[in-house]
Design a protein around this motif. Structure first.
Motif, PDB file in Angstrom:
ATOM      1  N   LEU A 151       0.790  -1.194   0.091  1.00 44.08           N
ATOM      2  CA  LEU A 151      -0.012   0.094   0.093  1.00 44.08           C
ATOM      3  C   LEU A 151       0.803   1.175  -0.035  1.00 44.08           C
ATOM      4  N   ASP A 152       1.912   1.369   0.510  1.00 43.96           N
ATOM      5  CA  ASP A 152       3.225   2.303   0.524  1.00 43.96           C
ATOM      6  C   ASP A 152       3.363   2.578  -1.164  1.00 43.96           C
ATOM      7  N   ALA A 153       3.418   1.453  -1.937  1.00 47.64           N
ATOM      8  CA  ALA A 153       3.889   1.554  -3.090  1.00 47.64           C
ATOM      9  C   ALA A 153       2.857   2.071  -3.931  1.00 47.64           C
ATOM     10  N   THR A 202       0.243   3.871  -2.744  1.00 45.92           N
ATOM     11  CA  THR A 202      -0.003   5.407  -2.686  1.00 45.92           C
ATOM     12  C   THR A 202       1.011   6.194  -3.326  1.00 45.92           C
ATOM     13  N   GLN A 203       2.452   5.888  -3.210  1.00 44.28           N
ATOM     14  CA  GLN A 203       3.473   6.582  -4.204  1.00 44.28           C
ATOM     15  C   GLN A 203       3.061   6.625  -5.536  1.00 44.28           C
ATOM     16  N   LEU A 204       2.537   5.533  -6.178  1.00 40.62           N
ATOM     17  CA  LEU A 204       2.434   5.721  -7.652  1.00 40.62           C
ATOM     18  C   LEU A 204       1.321   6.646  -7.892  1.00 40.62           C
ATOM     19  N   ALA A 235       4.312   1.743  11.515  1.00 39.88           N
ATOM     20  CA  ALA A 235       4.959   1.652  10.124  1.00 39.88           C
ATOM     21  C   ALA A 235       4.640   2.579   9.111  1.00 39.88           C
ATOM     22  N   HIS A 236       5.528   3.037   8.166  1.00 35.16           N
ATOM     23  CA  HIS A 236       5.306   3.951   7.156  1.00 35.16           C
ATOM     24  C   HIS A 236       4.077   3.477   6.221  1.00 35.16           C
ATOM     25  N   GLY A 237       4.145   2.296   5.943  1.00 34.24           N
ATOM     26  CA  GLY A 237       3.107   1.534   4.967  1.00 34.24           C
ATOM     27  C   GLY A 237       1.799   1.582   5.776  1.00 34.24           C
ATOM     28  N   VAL A 295      -0.875  12.313   1.531  1.00 30.11           N
ATOM     29  CA  VAL A 295      -0.558  10.831   2.308  1.00 30.11           C
ATOM     30  C   VAL A 295       0.750  11.089   2.809  1.00 30.11           C
ATOM     31  N   HIS A 296       1.624  11.331   1.624  1.00 24.97           N
ATOM     32  CA  HIS A 296       3.143  11.513   2.367  1.00 24.97           C
ATOM     33  C   HIS A 296       3.467  12.814   2.833  1.00 24.97           C
ATOM     34  N   GLY A 297       2.685  13.622   2.500  1.00 26.36           N
ATOM     35  CA  GLY A 297       2.564  15.025   3.551  1.00 26.36           C
ATOM     36  C   GLY A 297       2.389  14.804   5.055  1.00 26.36           C
ATOM     37  N   ILE A 352       0.536   3.683   7.847  1.00 26.90           N
ATOM     38  CA  ILE A 352       0.195   5.138   7.844  1.00 26.90           C
ATOM     39  C   ILE A 352      -0.264   5.295   6.630  1.00 26.90           C
ATOM     40  N   CYS A 353       0.402   5.088   5.607  1.00 26.84           N
ATOM     41  CA  CYS A 353      -0.102   5.290   4.017  1.00 26.84           C
ATOM     42  C   CYS A 353      -1.230   4.611   3.709  1.00 26.84           C
ATOM     43  N   GLY A 354      -1.268   3.458   4.101  1.00 28.63           N
ATOM     44  CA  GLY A 354      -2.344   2.538   3.861  1.00 28.63           C
ATOM     45  C   GLY A 354      -3.721   3.057   4.345  1.00 28.63           C
TER      46      GLY A 354
HETATM   47 FE   LIG Z   1       6.179   5.885   1.087  1.00 26.84          FE
END
Ligand SMILES: [Fe+2]
Length: 390
Positions: free
Chosen positions: A203-205, A207-209, A287-289, A273-275, A291-293
């Motif tokens: 889900l991090d990936a 979100t980044q995409l 974990a970062h993922g 999301v990354h902000g 939070i993003c997820g």
């Molecule tokens: Fe990320």
């Protein structure tokens, strides 16, 4: 008309099942004499890892094995950099998830600084926003070998270093020259990855995409790669989480998409999301993922709702509809419900379980955190999304 853009990308990429076994050959080809292998404890206890160490030593290459646990901190980077400088290593190989790769990047920079300066220097002095020095361009050799299909750190020019606590931060050590010299992506390394890690890193990936693809800084070069990768990850991730965890073709799609996600954020930027994930991750050890997820679905839904009021920018709708086509869904609502489905089956713990308090979320959500987001959200809406995740 194509607006001006620049691309910073990996010099050498080796992709495919079994490519990890090429490590010793690649290190020898580049003429390195002593490799520091920074890897998670789990991976460094595998047979694959022992074989790689043996193969390097058989070629007469010195090896220092340094286990890495948790996300990089100022203290861990300073400590490992000293060990690597003392051992006289000339190349740092990061093998693992984002934490191992970011550690390897920062250590490649700092170990060289320590070897050259008599006075010890902390990585904190080079971090964006908290340091007082410009990051140096030079570093030791750097090879990145991701094992989790997540952060895409293998393709980016920054290492995120944290100091967790009330005055905590997550800041980047950043320079164009920190993109690894060589990336080896062997999707087989992610075989047997725990479901929770597959979910968080995947889900991090994703979100980044999506953030890079819809970013106001997007460019057609990265868009063409990012859209295809979004298609792959949106199809592969739910299947991996549903029941097909051992399907090698899905792992291959995830590993590729994660790499492209790193390349995409390095060149097209990020959004809300990354902000938010930066300051949230500095406050508590979530974990970062995760939070993003937790944020990707409600933030995108809010952006679509605000966008519907004016229809601007039109390109946001066009891009969301392109994503929908690749996922076999209909329009923006189809994208939102698919993302909601993936995050629901990811089944992350709520943010409250990591110790976040409502006041902390209110304070972070009311700051300027939109980065390169295509749609501006009112601060009170960002705050209410955060509070709803407690
Ligand atoms: Fe990320």
């Amino acid at each position: 008309m194509i607006d001006r853009f620049a691309i910073a990308a990996t010099g050498n990429l080796l992709f495919g099942d079994g490519t990890f076994s090429e490590l010793d050959n690649q290190v020898a080809l580049r003429g390195f004499a002593h490799a520091a292998l920074l890897s998670s404890r789990t991976f460094s206890s595998t047979e694959r890892f022992s074989h790689a160490v043996e193969a390097l030593r058989d070629r007469g290459i010195g090896v220092s094995v340094i286990p890495v646990s948790g996300e990089p901190t100022v203290a861990s980077i300073d400590r490992i950099s000293k060990a690597v400088a003392d051992a006289g290593c000339d190349v740092v190989v990061g093998i693992g998830g984002g934490s191992a790769l970011d550690s390897a990047k920062a250590v490649a920079v700092m170990a060289l600084q320590l070897a050259k300066n008599h006075d010890p220097i902390s990585v904190k002095r080079y971090l964006e926003g908290v340091g007082d020095l410009t990051p140096p361009a030079e570093r030791l050799g750097l090879i990145a070998i991701p094992t989790t299909a997540g952060t895409g750190s293998e393709a980016t020019k920054n290492a995120v270093v944290a100091d967790i606590g009330p005055q905590g931060f997550k800041k980047s050590l950043r320079h164009d020259s920190y993109i690894p010299d060589l990336v080896i992506i062997d999707p087989l390394l992610a075989k047997g990855l725990p479901r929770a890690v597959t979910a968080a890193s995947g889900l991090d990936a994703l979100t980044q995409l999506m953030e890079a693809y819809t970013s106001t800084k997007a460019n057609p070069f990265i868009d063409s790669l990012a859209l295809d990768a979004i298609g792959r990850i949106g199809n592969a991730l739910p299947r991996l989480l549903e029941s097909e965890a051992s399907d090698p073709s899905l792992r291959s799609d995830m590993a590729y998409a994660a790499y492209i996600s790193g390349m995409a954020i390095a060149n097209s930027g990020l959004g809300y999301v990354h902000g938010l994930a930066g300051p949230l991750g500095g406050l508590h050890a979530a974990a970062h993922g995760i939070i993003c997820g937790s944020l990707i679905a409600p933030i995108n839904r809010a952006m679509v709702e605000i966008h519907a009021l004016s229809g601007e920018p039109a390109v946001f709708k066009t891009k969301m509809e392109q994503i929908a086509l690749l996922w076999g869904k209909r329009g923006m609502e189809g994208v939102l419900s698919h993302v909601e489905y993936i995050t629901r089956i990811a089944d992350f713990p709520r943010l409250g379980t990591f110790g976040f308090l409502e006041d902390e979320l209110r304070s972070i959500g009311s700051k300027d955190v939109g980065r390169n987001s295509p749609v501006a959200l009112p601060a009170e809406q960002v705050v209410s999304i955060l509070v709803s995740l407690l």
